[in-house]
Write an enzyme that holds these catalytic residues in place. Structure first.
Site, PDB file in Angstrom:
ATOM      1  N   ASP A 176     -12.131 -10.646  -0.926  1.00 10.82           N
ATOM      2  CA  ASP A 176     -13.360 -10.818  -0.148  1.00 10.82           C
ATOM      3  C   ASP A 176     -14.396  -9.877  -0.732  1.00 10.82           C
ATOM      4  O   ASP A 176     -14.073  -9.089  -1.627  1.00 10.82           O
ATOM      5  CB  ASP A 176     -13.157 -10.630   1.371  1.00 10.82           C
ATOM      6  CG  ASP A 176     -12.441  -9.345   1.761  1.00 10.82           C
ATOM      7  OD1 ASP A 176     -12.490  -8.364   0.984  1.00 10.82           O
ATOM      8  OD2 ASP A 176     -11.846  -9.307   2.850  1.00 10.82           O
ATOM      9  N   GLU A 199      -6.038 -10.759  -1.784  1.00 13.98           N
ATOM     10  CA  GLU A 199      -6.812 -10.657  -0.527  1.00 13.98           C
ATOM     11  C   GLU A 199      -8.312 -10.600  -0.823  1.00 13.98           C
ATOM     12  O   GLU A 199      -9.034  -9.761  -0.291  1.00 13.98           O
ATOM     13  CB  GLU A 199      -6.387  -9.406   0.267  1.00 13.98           C
ATOM     14  CG  GLU A 199      -4.907  -9.364   0.590  1.00 13.98           C
ATOM     15  CD  GLU A 199      -4.478  -8.183   1.466  1.00 13.98           C
ATOM     16  OE1 GLU A 199      -5.352  -7.475   2.002  1.00 13.98           O
ATOM     17  OE2 GLU A 199      -3.263  -7.978   1.601  1.00 13.98           O
ATOM     18  N   HIS A 235     -10.326  -6.393  -2.339  1.00 12.18           N
ATOM     19  CA  HIS A 235     -11.388  -6.309  -1.326  1.00 12.18           C
ATOM     20  C   HIS A 235     -12.583  -5.674  -2.029  1.00 12.18           C
ATOM     21  O   HIS A 235     -12.691  -4.449  -2.130  1.00 12.18           O
ATOM     22  CB  HIS A 235     -10.919  -5.461  -0.136  1.00 12.18           C
ATOM     23  CG  HIS A 235      -9.799  -6.097   0.627  1.00 12.18           C
ATOM     24  ND1 HIS A 235      -9.973  -7.238   1.383  1.00 12.18           N
ATOM     25  CD2 HIS A 235      -8.489  -5.782   0.724  1.00 12.18           C
ATOM     26  CE1 HIS A 235      -8.815  -7.590   1.935  1.00 12.18           C
ATOM     27  NE2 HIS A 235      -7.898  -6.722   1.537  1.00 12.18           N
ATOM     28  N   GLU A 256       0.806  -1.230   0.000  1.00 12.83           N
ATOM     29  CA  GLU A 256       0.000   0.000   0.000  1.00 12.83           C
ATOM     30  C   GLU A 256       0.838   1.279   0.000  1.00 12.83           C
ATOM     31  O   GLU A 256       0.608   2.193   0.795  1.00 12.83           O
ATOM     32  CB  GLU A 256      -0.981  -0.022   1.190  1.00 12.83           C
ATOM     33  CG  GLU A 256      -1.892  -1.244   1.142  1.00 12.83           C
ATOM     34  CD  GLU A 256      -2.907  -1.322   2.278  1.00 12.83           C
ATOM     35  OE1 GLU A 256      -2.917  -0.427   3.147  1.00 12.83           O
ATOM     36  OE2 GLU A 256      -3.700  -2.276   2.280  1.00 12.83           O
ATOM     37  N   ASN A 312       2.206  -5.110  -3.109  1.00 12.91           N
ATOM     38  CA  ASN A 312       0.805  -5.469  -2.831  1.00 12.91           C
ATOM     39  C   ASN A 312      -0.003  -4.197  -2.560  1.00 12.91           C
ATOM     40  O   ASN A 312       0.463  -3.307  -1.848  1.00 12.91           O
ATOM     41  CB  ASN A 312       0.801  -6.367  -1.577  1.00 12.91           C
ATOM     42  CG  ASN A 312      -0.509  -7.089  -1.339  1.00 12.91           C
ATOM     43  OD1 ASN A 312      -0.984  -7.811  -2.208  1.00 12.91           O
ATOM     44  ND2 ASN A 312      -1.099  -6.913  -0.159  1.00 12.91           N
TER      45      ASN A 312
HETATM   46  C1  XIL Z   1      -6.046  -6.956   8.101  1.00 12.23           C
HETATM   47  C2  XIL Z   1      -6.353  -8.181   8.945  1.00 12.23           C
HETATM   48  O1  XIL Z   1      -7.222  -9.009   8.237  1.00 12.23           O
HETATM   49  C3  XIL Z   1      -6.954  -7.766  10.267  1.00 12.23           C
HETATM   50  O2  XIL Z   1      -7.104  -8.900  11.117  1.00 12.23           O
HETATM   51  C4  XIL Z   1      -6.075  -6.724  10.944  1.00 12.23           C
HETATM   52  O3  XIL Z   1      -6.721  -6.255  12.111  1.00 12.23           O
HETATM   53  C5  XIL Z   1      -5.802  -5.548  10.005  1.00 12.23           C
HETATM   54  O4  XIL Z   1      -5.246  -6.044   8.796  1.00 12.23           O
HETATM   55  N1  XIL Z   1      -4.784  -4.997   3.545  1.00 12.23           N
HETATM   56  C6  XIL Z   1      -3.760  -5.821   3.960  1.00 12.23           C
HETATM   57  C7  XIL Z   1      -3.991  -6.781   5.068  1.00 12.23           C
HETATM   58  O5  XIL Z   1      -2.702  -5.845   3.321  1.00 12.23           O
HETATM   59  O6  XIL Z   1      -2.830  -7.002   5.827  1.00 12.23           O
HETATM   60  C8  XIL Z   1      -5.110  -6.334   5.972  1.00 12.23           C
HETATM   61  O7  XIL Z   1      -5.360  -7.359   6.927  1.00 12.23           O
HETATM   62  C9  XIL Z   1      -6.329  -5.991   5.162  1.00 12.23           C
HETATM   63  C10 XIL Z   1      -6.052  -4.876   4.203  1.00 12.23           C
END
Ligand code: XIL
Length: 511
Positions: free
Chosen positions: A272, A270, A240, A161, A204
């Site tokens: 979802d 990631e 996401h 990020e 990422n």
């Molecule tokens: C999130 C986890 O899922 C949570 O449990 C934690 O509290 C915060 O981080 N982007 C990322 C991940 O790269 O590491 C994050 O994971 C979600 C957003």
């Protein structure tokens, strides 16, 4: 191997109860698979999930599903700097060790996550103010961590990020940027490569899945690193998603391809899908989520440059999406550990099946019938031809406000029942500066002010054609009385031109 669970039952019911009805034709159904990892393996891809160390050791059903369904894992938190090294040179490897051991036991690939990020840093790192001290801390942290898991964790997210398209320079202003400048990114990759020369090193980020400003900035940043032989091997697009509005498969695929063409491995890292932005019943939300997952996973499977899809967990109950207090139902299994429609969306995606597209719902989207069905909104419409467009083009000129543009008004029938949809259009602006274009549905419900559902936004250079694409889902609480499609956005005086407008309903592919 044929599945004998929910899918088999579904088939039996079609045979027994729905003969002769306008049902899906299963006659050409291809073999299905008992687990996601079998389906992924047949494609030569990996299907992964984020893993929580505490759940792994306390919830046996969680551990069983994890082992059965997935061929790859990423520790959700256990390999972040904060949890791993809470005090300078004091490490807690317990969760990471148990995740790594379980993954190796079940023949799962591991990805470590993550070295530089603006979140979950230990407080002793956040309080560093000297650039060399930060460099040394990062180097020692990488050396210790990568040495411990050398040969076991073969892929690492090194930088997470780093792009912020609202920041003046385009880079997120985290502690690394503030103390080391934008060069921290290449420094981190070089350090990681020294710490483990065999590891594959990834960038990422989120909201880089669709073509647009942030993805373009990221593309240029990585192209530059690659051109200068900085050891970077892959990019993770977090994905996401919000199931009411998410990147269109074609857009995602083109984006995956351009990163792959740089020689990078691409991953959906990631995945979802939030459902709370969609009104309607839980069934409608689940169906929209199924299609959003199917489109995203199939996009990876169909692109040779995309090697792995990682879900950010698999049980709805434990998803980070719910941390803010809203139940998002964002993953694959419900609270009873039952498979949701989204599971089958991932399965269909792993079989390389995009959702089926219905015919376009837009009338005269290519302007071959001149301006039929289109109206100018506070603008003058003209039909034009451009050398680089195969079809006629409609331009809105003399726009009087940012709301002015082009509109198709008679779309109520197309959207009355809701569902999942995807759209595309060729768009161009003619002004004196870059300007953004909005595509939206304007919805009226009796007795209410019209509401605007934004389908997409794209920032355009002057005089350049771009393809604008997006997917979305609709469910109505009260049926609409009118729906129109609108192209608008830039300041008055900027002209908007569009052609090849298409908008199709999406249905899960049969089988
Ligand atoms: C999130 C986890 O899922 C949570 O449990 C934690 O509290 C915060 O981080 N982007 C990322 C991940 O790269 O590491 C994050 O994971 C979600 C957003």
């Amino acid at each position: 191997m044929r599945a004998t669970d929910a899918f088999g039952i579904g088939l039996a019911m079609v045979g027994a109860t729905a003969l002769g009805s306008a049902c899906v034709d299963y006659s050409n159904m291809e073999p299905s698979f008992a687990t996601l990892r079998q389906a992924a393996q047949a494609q030569g891809k990996l299907i992964g999930t984020a893993v929580d160390g505490a759940l792994l050791s306390t919830d046996s059903e969680y551990a069983r599903l994890l082992a059965e369904e997935f061929s790859a894992v990423t520790p959700e938190n256990a390999t972040k700097w904060g949890p791993l090294e809470p005090q300078d040179d004091t490490y807690d490897f317990s969760d990471a060790d148990s995740i790594v051991a379980a993954a190796l036991d079940h023949d799962q690939s591991l990805k470590g996550h993550v070295f530089t990020w603006h979140q979950q840093l230990p407080s002793w790192v956040e309080s560093i103010s000297d650039p060399d001290e930060l460099r040394l801390a990062l180097r020692e942290h990488m050396e210790t961590t990568m040495a411990r898991y050398r040969g076991q964790i073969k892929v690492w997210d090194v930088v997470n990020e780093a792009v912020d398209d609202n920041a003046p320079a385009g880079y997120r202003e985290n502690i690394f940027y503030e103390l080391l400048g934008p060069d921290y990114i290449e420094e981190a990759f070089l350090m990681a490569h020294e710490a483990d020369p065999d590891a594959l090193l990834y960038y990422n980020d989120y909201a880089i899945e669709r073509m647009g400003h942030k993805a373009d900035f990221t593309y240029q940043m990585l192209r530059d690193l690659v051109a200068r032989d900085i050891p970077i091997h892959g990019i993770g697009m977090q994905s996401h998603l919000s199931v009411h509005r998410y990147p269109a498969a074609d857009d995602l695929r083109d984006n995956i391809r351009r990163f792959a063409d740089l020689g990078l491995r691409v991953e959906i890292s990631e995945l979802d899908g939030r459902t709370s932005g969609l009104t309607g019943t839980l069934d409608q939300q689940y169906e929209a989520q199924r299609i959003a997952f199917q489109e995203t996973v199939a996009s990876c499977v169909l692109e040779p440059g995309c090697a792995r899809v990682t879900l950010w967990g698999f049980l709805d109950e434990y998803s980070w999406l719910d941390d803010e207090g809203t139940e998002e139902h964002g993953l694959l299994f419900d609270d009873n550990y039952e498979k949701k429609p989204s599971y089958w969306g991932v399965m269909d995606g792993l079989r390389g099946k995009l959702a089926k597209r219905g015919p376009t719902l837009v009338k005269n989207g290519d302007f071959e019938d001149e301006l039929d069905h289109w109206v100018g909104v506070d603008s003058t419409l003209s039909l034009e031809s451009f050398e680089d467009q195969a079809h006629p083009v409609a331009c809105a000129r003399d726009r009087s406000s940012s709301e002015s543009g082009l509109s198709q008004v008679d779309l109520l029938d197309a959207f009355a029942s809701g569902g999942s949809f995807t759209f595309r259009a060729e768009v161009r602006q003619e002004g004196t500066a870059p300007a953004g274009i909005n595509v939206a549905l304007i919805v009226e419900q009796s007795g209410q002010d019209p509401s605007t559902l934004s389908l997409g936004y794209l920032y355009l250079e002057e005089g350049v054609w771009r393809t604008m694409r997006g997917s979305f889902a609709l469910a109505w609480e009260a049926p609409p009385t009118s729906v129109r499609l609108s192209f608008s956005g830039p300041d008055p005086g900027v002209d908007l031109c569009i052609t090849q407008v298409a908008l199709n309903q999406l249905h899960p592919a049969p089988g």
